[in-house]
Motif scaffolding. Structure first.
Motif, short mmCIF file in Angstrom:
data_model
loop_
_atom_site.label_atom_id
_atom_site.label_comp_id
_atom_site.label_asym_id
_atom_site.label_seq_id
_atom_site.Cartn_x
_atom_site.Cartn_y
_atom_site.Cartn_z
N ASN A 82 0.81 -1.22 0.00
CA ASN A 82 0.00 0.00 0.00
C ASN A 82 0.84 1.26 0.00
OD1 ASN A 82 -2.67 -1.17 0.00
ND2 ASN A 82 -2.17 -1.93 2.03
N ASP A 83 2.07 1.15 0.51
CA ASP A 83 2.99 2.27 0.38
C ASP A 83 3.35 2.47 -1.10
OD1 ASP A 83 3.99 3.31 3.19
OD2 ASP A 83 3.70 1.16 3.36
N ASN A 117 8.83 -1.24 -10.10
CA ASN A 117 9.85 -2.23 -9.77
C ASN A 117 10.96 -1.61 -8.93
OD1 ASN A 117 11.05 -4.88 -9.94
ND2 ASN A 117 12.54 -4.00 -11.35
N THR A 118 11.36 -0.41 -9.28
CA THR A 118 12.41 0.27 -8.50
C THR A 118 11.93 0.56 -7.09
OG1 THR A 118 13.33 1.29 -10.50
CG2 THR A 118 13.90 2.30 -8.40
N MET A 119 10.68 0.95 -6.95
CA MET A 119 10.11 1.20 -5.63
C MET A 119 10.12 -0.07 -4.79
SD MET A 119 6.94 3.59 -6.91
CE MET A 119 6.14 3.83 -5.33
N VAL A 120 9.74 -1.18 -5.41
CA VAL A 120 9.68 -2.46 -4.69
C VAL A 120 11.07 -2.92 -4.29
CG1 VAL A 120 9.15 -4.92 -4.94
CG2 VAL A 120 7.50 -3.20 -5.72
N THR A 121 12.02 -2.88 -5.21
CA THR A 121 13.37 -3.36 -4.89
C THR A 121 14.05 -2.46 -3.85
OG1 THR A 121 14.28 -2.19 -6.82
CG2 THR A 121 13.70 -4.52 -7.10
N THR A 122 13.75 -1.18 -3.89
CA THR A 122 14.31 -0.27 -2.88
C THR A 122 13.74 -0.60 -1.51
OG1 THR A 122 14.57 1.48 -4.53
CG2 THR A 122 14.57 2.15 -2.21
N LEU A 151 2.79 5.88 -5.59
CA LEU A 151 2.58 5.94 -7.04
C LEU A 151 1.50 6.95 -7.37
CD1 LEU A 151 3.53 4.64 -9.70
CD2 LEU A 151 1.63 3.03 -9.46
N ALA A 152 0.45 7.01 -6.55
CA ALA A 152 -0.61 8.00 -6.77
C ALA A 152 -0.07 9.42 -6.61
CB ALA A 152 -1.75 7.75 -5.79
N ALA A 164 9.30 9.37 -4.48
CA ALA A 164 8.50 8.16 -4.23
C ALA A 164 9.41 6.98 -3.91
CB ALA A 164 7.64 7.85 -5.45
N VAL A 165 10.50 6.86 -4.64
CA VAL A 165 11.46 5.78 -4.39
C VAL A 165 12.09 5.95 -3.01
CG1 VAL A 165 13.64 4.74 -5.12
CG2 VAL A 165 11.91 5.36 -6.83
N THR A 166 12.43 7.19 -2.68
CA THR A 166 13.02 7.46 -1.37
C THR A 166 12.04 7.10 -0.26
OG1 THR A 166 14.38 9.26 -2.26
CG2 THR A 166 13.98 9.26 0.12
N ALA A 167 10.78 7.45 -0.45
CA ALA A 167 9.76 7.14 0.55
C ALA A 167 9.61 5.63 0.73
CB ALA A 167 8.42 7.75 0.14
N MET A 168 9.73 4.88 -0.35
CA MET A 168 9.65 3.42 -0.24
C MET A 168 10.85 2.87 0.52
SD MET A 168 6.83 2.33 -1.39
CE MET A 168 7.26 0.61 -1.23
N GLY A 169 12.00 3.43 0.31
CA GLY A 169 13.17 3.01 1.07
C GLY A 169 12.99 3.28 2.56
N THR A 170 12.41 4.43 2.85
CA THR A 170 12.15 4.77 4.26
C THR A 170 11.17 3.78 4.88
OG1 THR A 170 12.53 7.14 3.85
CG2 THR A 170 11.23 6.55 5.80
#
Length: 344
Positions: free
Chosen positions: A167-168, A238-243, A173-174, A185-191
């Motif tokens: 859900n993150d 995919n980048t968001m998920v792998t991060t 993504l939204a 967005a990628v940074t937020a996923m890493g966090t």
């Protein structure tokens, strides 16, 4: 990332299980934290229940998600939802008082994020989200609720399952779709991944849990939802998920947590579906049109509103959630890894 040989792992688990031995743990219960992939009935109330729904899959009396399947495999009672209710439109039957069940240990909720309390379907987002009004209690709060109701610690005899982060992905993504930065967005996923790792390390393992299984994010970029997006968006997902997964793994370093790599296996399932007995990995098994499915979600999908030609061996019930068969594959993966660890 190392290739995972699913068949070999299952064989190894079977051999270990057959050997038995006095060192195999005897578990007292299952405790689960996470989102819709582990939700066994938080929203099975009001109109959702009346429509035959309640879980994010193809609902019928025999349908189980991976948490329920794992309880069976571990020979313990299936956990019940720790909280039920909805905060949506009362006129449509989506406003049902929130009820807490302190004897229940399945805390996962559809729409839940790792830390932020506002996830998909939460009324605070307005629009269609306000119609359903999912509770979306985040994982950090789920864990704290369990600790508060049990004297601040785990017993050490339970198996704790944790799976979150999807859900993150959808919220971030939204944000990009609304003009936000993909980098942010990628940074937020890493966090979020680092936070989840920290919560497990400090609030689960650090509070006495000895048998903890964390499942990382599958490759969301291969879901029917993502496949309907542009190639650029799929790459971003995919980048968001792998991060997220990378930071989660780092956050768990130094612990004895069993980290199950659902990401690698999900990619192999997409590339080689027949290997897993799958016949369709790109289309939903549920008919999600408004006339057949008022929420456009597997939450109210049953065998009465399946898509034409759908079979039990589809991977996805809707655009992101597994069918019962998909959940069975996940449970088999977790079982194999627990067996390799000597926990089964």
């Amino acid at each position: 990332m190392r290739h995972f040989d699913f068949a070999a792992a299952l064989l190894s688990a079977a051999i270990l299980a057959g050997c038995g031995g006095n060192n195999t743990p005897q578990f007292s219960s299952v405790v689960s934290f996470g989102d819709s992939l582990s939700d066994i009935g938080t929203y099975s109330v009001g109109t959702v229940r009346a429509l035959g729904g309640g879980k994010y899959t193809v609902n019928d009396p025999a349908s189980k998600n991976w948490i329920e399947l794992m309880a069976t495999k571990l020979n313990v009672a299936a956990p019940c939802p720790a909280q039920t209710g909805l905060q949506g439109d009362a006129a449509q039957g989506f406003s049902v008082p929130v009820t807490n069940f302190t004897n229940c240990t399945a805390y996962a909720q559809g729409g839940a994020r790792v830390t932020n309390p506002v996830g998909p379907g939460n009324r605070a987002l307005g629009g269609s989200a306000a119609i359903l009004g999912q509770l979306t209690v985040p994982v950090v709060t789920q864990i704290q609720t369990h600790l508060n109701s049990r004297g601040g610690s785990f017993t050490g005899n339970e198996v704790v399952f944790v799976m979150a982060g999807g859900n993150d992905v959808f919220i971030n993504l939204a944000t990009v779709g609304a003009g936000g930065s993909p980098t942010a967005a990628v940074t937020a996923m890493g966090t979020a991944g680092a936070e989840l790792g920290g919560y497990v390390k400090n609030l689960v393992v650090g509070k006495g849990a000895k048998y903890v299984v964390v499942v990382n994010l599958p490759d969301v970029s291969k879901t029917p939802f993502a496949l309907s997006q542009s190639a650029e968006t799929q790459g971003l997902i995919n980048t968001m998920v792998t991060t997220f997964n990378s930071q989660l793994q780092q956050g768990l370093s130094g612990t004895d947590v069993l980290l199950v790599d659902a990401y690698t296996v999900s990619r192999d399932q997409n590339a080689n579906p027949a290997k897993y007995g799958l016949t369709n990995v790109t289309a939903p098994a549920c008919d999600l049109t408004p006339a057949r499915n008022p929420l456009g979600s597997s939450l109210v999908c049953t065998r009465a509103n399946l898509a034409a030609g759908a079979t039990d061996t589809y991977q996805y019930a809707d655009t992101v959630h597994p069918t019962p068969y998909g959940y069975r594959l996940l449970a088999d993966l977790v079982t194999a890894q627990m067996g390799s660890r000597g926990w089964l």
